[in-house]
Write a protein that holds these residues in place. Structure first.
Motif, PDB file in Angstrom:
ATOM      1  N   GLU A  58      17.815 -19.830 -11.456  1.00  0.00           N
ATOM      2  CA  GLU A  58      18.701 -20.850 -12.028  1.00  0.00           C
ATOM      3  C   GLU A  58      20.165 -20.498 -11.755  1.00  0.00           C
ATOM      4  O   GLU A  58      20.982 -21.373 -11.472  1.00  0.00           O
ATOM      5  N   ILE A  59      20.487 -19.219 -11.822  1.00  0.00           N
ATOM      6  CA  ILE A  59      21.854 -18.780 -11.523  1.00  0.00           C
ATOM      7  C   ILE A  59      22.175 -19.037 -10.056  1.00  0.00           C
ATOM      8  O   ILE A  59      23.255 -19.530  -9.725  1.00  0.00           O
ATOM      9  N   VAL A  60      21.224 -18.756  -9.174  1.00  0.00           N
ATOM     10  CA  VAL A  60      21.431 -19.044  -7.749  1.00  0.00           C
ATOM     11  C   VAL A  60      21.628 -20.549  -7.559  1.00  0.00           C
ATOM     12  O   VAL A  60      22.507 -20.977  -6.807  1.00  0.00           O
ATOM     13  N   GLY A  61      20.832 -21.352  -8.237  1.00  0.00           N
ATOM     14  CA  GLY A  61      21.000 -22.810  -8.160  1.00  0.00           C
ATOM     15  C   GLY A  61      22.385 -23.235  -8.603  1.00  0.00           C
ATOM     16  O   GLY A  61      23.018 -24.099  -7.984  1.00  0.00           O
ATOM     17  N   ALA A  62      22.866 -22.627  -9.669  1.00  0.00           N
ATOM     18  CA  ALA A  62      24.210 -22.947 -10.150  1.00  0.00           C
ATOM     19  C   ALA A  62      25.269 -22.510  -9.142  1.00  0.00           C
ATOM     20  O   ALA A  62      26.264 -23.222  -8.928  1.00  0.00           O
ATOM     21  N   LEU A  63      25.062 -21.369  -8.513  1.00  0.00           N
ATOM     22  CA  LEU A  63      25.999 -20.906  -7.479  1.00  0.00           C
ATOM     23  C   LEU A  63      26.017 -21.845  -6.275  1.00  0.00           C
ATOM     24  O   LEU A  63      27.010 -21.925  -5.563  1.00  0.00           O
ATOM     25  N   LYS A  64      24.917 -22.570  -6.075  1.00  0.00           N
ATOM     26  CA  LYS A  64      24.843 -23.562  -4.991  1.00  0.00           C
ATOM     27  C   LYS A  64      25.385 -24.923  -5.441  1.00  0.00           C
ATOM     28  O   LYS A  64      25.240 -25.907  -4.727  1.00  0.00           O
ATOM     29  N   ASN A  65      25.965 -24.958  -6.627  1.00  0.00           N
ATOM     30  CA  ASN A  65      26.491 -26.195  -7.215  1.00  0.00           C
ATOM     31  C   ASN A  65      25.400 -27.193  -7.565  1.00  0.00           C
ATOM     32  O   ASN A  65      25.600 -28.401  -7.518  1.00  0.00           O
ATOM     33  N   HIS A  66      24.221 -26.671  -7.910  1.00  0.00           N
ATOM     34  CA  HIS A  66      23.099 -27.482  -8.381  1.00  0.00           C
ATOM     35  C   HIS A  66      22.554 -26.868  -9.670  1.00  0.00           C
ATOM     36  O   HIS A  66      21.401 -26.443  -9.732  1.00  0.00           O
ATOM     37  N   PRO A  67      23.399 -26.813 -10.721  1.00  0.00           N
ATOM     38  CA  PRO A  67      22.953 -26.159 -11.951  1.00  0.00           C
ATOM     39  C   PRO A  67      21.939 -27.003 -12.725  1.00  0.00           C
ATOM     40  O   PRO A  67      21.887 -28.223 -12.599  1.00  0.00           O
ATOM     41  N   SER A  68      21.186 -26.329 -13.518  1.00  0.00           N
ATOM     42  CA  SER A  68      20.265 -26.971 -14.450  1.00  0.00           C
ATOM     43  C   SER A  68      21.082 -27.706 -15.513  1.00  0.00           C
ATOM     44  O   SER A  68      22.177 -27.268 -15.891  1.00  0.00           O
ATOM     45  N   ALA A  69      20.538 -28.792 -16.009  1.00  0.00           N
ATOM     46  CA  ALA A  69      21.215 -29.543 -17.066  1.00  0.00           C
ATOM     47  C   ALA A  69      21.332 -28.718 -18.344  1.00  0.00           C
ATOM     48  O   ALA A  69      22.240 -28.947 -19.145  1.00  0.00           O
ATOM     49  N   ASP A  70      20.442 -27.747 -18.523  1.00  0.00           N
ATOM     50  CA  ASP A  70      20.473 -26.936 -19.745  1.00  0.00           C
ATOM     51  C   ASP A  70      21.089 -25.549 -19.524  1.00  0.00           C
ATOM     52  O   ASP A  70      20.875 -24.649 -20.322  1.00  0.00           O
ATOM     53  N   LEU A  71      21.864 -25.395 -18.449  1.00  0.00           N
ATOM     54  CA  LEU A  71      22.519 -24.113 -18.189  1.00  0.00           C
ATOM     55  C   LEU A  71      23.454 -23.792 -19.348  1.00  0.00           C
ATOM     56  O   LEU A  71      24.407 -24.541 -19.604  1.00  0.00           O
ATOM     57  N   PRO A  72      23.203 -22.708 -20.074  1.00  0.00           N
ATOM     58  CA  PRO A  72      24.051 -22.378 -21.228  1.00  0.00           C
ATOM     59  C   PRO A  72      25.503 -22.094 -20.816  1.00  0.00           C
ATOM     60  O   PRO A  72      25.765 -21.584 -19.723  1.00  0.00           O
ATOM     61  N   GLU A  73      26.395 -22.402 -21.714  1.00  0.00           N
ATOM     62  CA  GLU A  73      27.817 -22.208 -21.434  1.00  0.00           C
ATOM     63  C   GLU A  73      28.144 -20.741 -21.152  1.00  0.00           C
ATOM     64  O   GLU A  73      28.945 -20.445 -20.265  1.00  0.00           O
ATOM     65  N   ASN A  74      27.520 -19.821 -21.882  1.00  0.00           N
ATOM     66  CA  ASN A  74      27.804 -18.399 -21.633  1.00  0.00           C
ATOM     67  C   ASN A  74      27.366 -17.987 -20.226  1.00  0.00           C
ATOM     68  O   ASN A  74      27.994 -17.146 -19.594  1.00  0.00           O
ATOM     69  N   VAL A  75      26.323 -18.613 -19.698  1.00  0.00           N
ATOM     70  CA  VAL A  75      25.879 -18.316 -18.336  1.00  0.00           C
ATOM     71  C   VAL A  75      26.871 -18.905 -17.337  1.00  0.00           C
ATOM     72  O   VAL A  75      27.213 -18.266 -16.346  1.00  0.00           O
ATOM     73  N   ARG A  76      27.358 -20.112 -17.620  1.00  0.00           N
ATOM     74  CA  ARG A  76      28.383 -20.701 -16.755  1.00  0.00           C
ATOM     75  C   ARG A  76      29.593 -19.770 -16.647  1.00  0.00           C
ATOM     76  O   ARG A  76      30.156 -19.582 -15.570  1.00  0.00           O
ATOM     77  N   GLN A  77      29.970 -19.193 -17.773  1.00  0.00           N
ATOM     78  CA  GLN A  77      31.131 -18.301 -17.791  1.00  0.00           C
ATOM     79  C   GLN A  77      30.863 -17.009 -17.016  1.00  0.00           C
ATOM     80  O   GLN A  77      31.725 -16.553 -16.268  1.00  0.00           O
ATOM     81  N   CYS A  78      29.681 -16.425 -17.168  1.00  0.00           N
ATOM     82  CA  CYS A  78      29.440 -15.157 -16.459  1.00  0.00           C
ATOM     83  C   CYS A  78      29.256 -15.393 -14.961  1.00  0.00           C
ATOM     84  O   CYS A  78      29.578 -14.513 -14.168  1.00  0.00           O
ATOM     85  N   ILE A  79      28.788 -16.580 -14.574  1.00  0.00           N
ATOM     86  CA  ILE A  79      28.679 -16.899 -13.147  1.00  0.00           C
ATOM     87  C   ILE A  79      30.064 -16.910 -12.505  1.00  0.00           C
ATOM     88  O   ILE A  79      30.235 -16.481 -11.362  1.00  0.00           O
ATOM     89  N   LYS A  80      31.057 -17.354 -13.262  1.00  0.00           N
ATOM     90  CA  LYS A  80      32.428 -17.373 -12.734  1.00  0.00           C
ATOM     91  C   LYS A  80      32.932 -15.972 -12.409  1.00  0.00           C
ATOM     92  O   LYS A  80      33.822 -15.805 -11.587  1.00  0.00           O
ATOM     93  N   ALA A  81      32.335 -14.960 -13.054  1.00  0.00           N
ATOM     94  CA  ALA A  81      32.753 -13.578 -12.818  1.00  0.00           C
ATOM     95  C   ALA A  81      32.159 -13.001 -11.529  1.00  0.00           C
ATOM     96  O   ALA A  81      32.584 -11.942 -11.072  1.00  0.00           O
ATOM     97  N   LEU A  82      31.183 -13.680 -10.969  1.00  0.00           N
ATOM     98  CA  LEU A  82      30.562 -13.187  -9.739  1.00  0.00           C
ATOM     99  C   LEU A  82      31.517 -13.342  -8.565  1.00  0.00           C
ATOM    100  O   LEU A  82      32.154 -14.375  -8.416  1.00  0.00           O
ATOM    101  N   ASP A  83      31.575 -12.325  -7.740  1.00  0.00           N
ATOM    102  CA  ASP A  83      32.483 -12.340  -6.605  1.00  0.00           C
ATOM    103  C   ASP A  83      31.733 -11.948  -5.333  1.00  0.00           C
ATOM    104  O   ASP A  83      31.799 -10.808  -4.885  1.00  0.00           O
TER     105      ASP A  83
END
Length: 133
Positions: A58-83
């Motif tokens: 699901e995190i990989v999907g979000a990184l591809k700009n195809h996040p799950s509709a139920d992606l928690p906000e805290n996960v959205r925030q930690c994904i932003k920390a990925l470099d």
């Protein structure tokens, strides 16, 4: 089973993994989940590892700009920390891991015992579709 809902982020094992991941988000942590599932061979894939693979995907999907509709906000925030730049290999590994969970895992067996199995399959298929797009 440690689940209270049908979605990938509604599972205790998955949320435990997400918590650890968000403490120190890294490409290596994602890779390790997929390697542990994809290299298991004929060994039994336990529910905790399967659940972790689904949310890592699901995190990989979000990184591809195809996040799950139920992606928690805290996960959205930690994904932003990925470099790192998401590689085709990681996406491929994520797809392979999700397909393994869907075809042969304790998690699949647990969902098969419920009336929600077809809905779980749809959710997993949706994840695979988002990873492939």
């Amino acid at each position: 089973m440690g689940a209270w809902g049908i979605n990938n982020f509604e599972n205790d094992d998955a949320l435990d993994w997400v918590g650890e991941f968000c403490d120190e988000p890294s490409e290596e942590t994602l890779k390790n989940v997929f390697v542990s599932v994809n290299e298991i061979g004929d060994e039994y894939l336990e529910s905790p590892e399967a659940s972790s693979a689904l949310v890592a995907a699901e995190i990989v999907g979000a990184l591809k700009n195809h996040p799950s509709a139920d992606l928690p906000e805290n996960v959205r925030q930690c994904i932003k920390a990925l470099d790192f730049n998401l590689s085709d290999e990681m996406v491929s590994d994520a797809i392979k891991a999700v397909e393994r969970v869907k075809s042969e895992s304790e998690l699949k067996e647990l969902w098969e015992e419920t009336e929600d199995f077809s809905q779980w399959n749809e959710i997993v298929d949706n994840l695979i579709d988002r990873l492939k797009s």
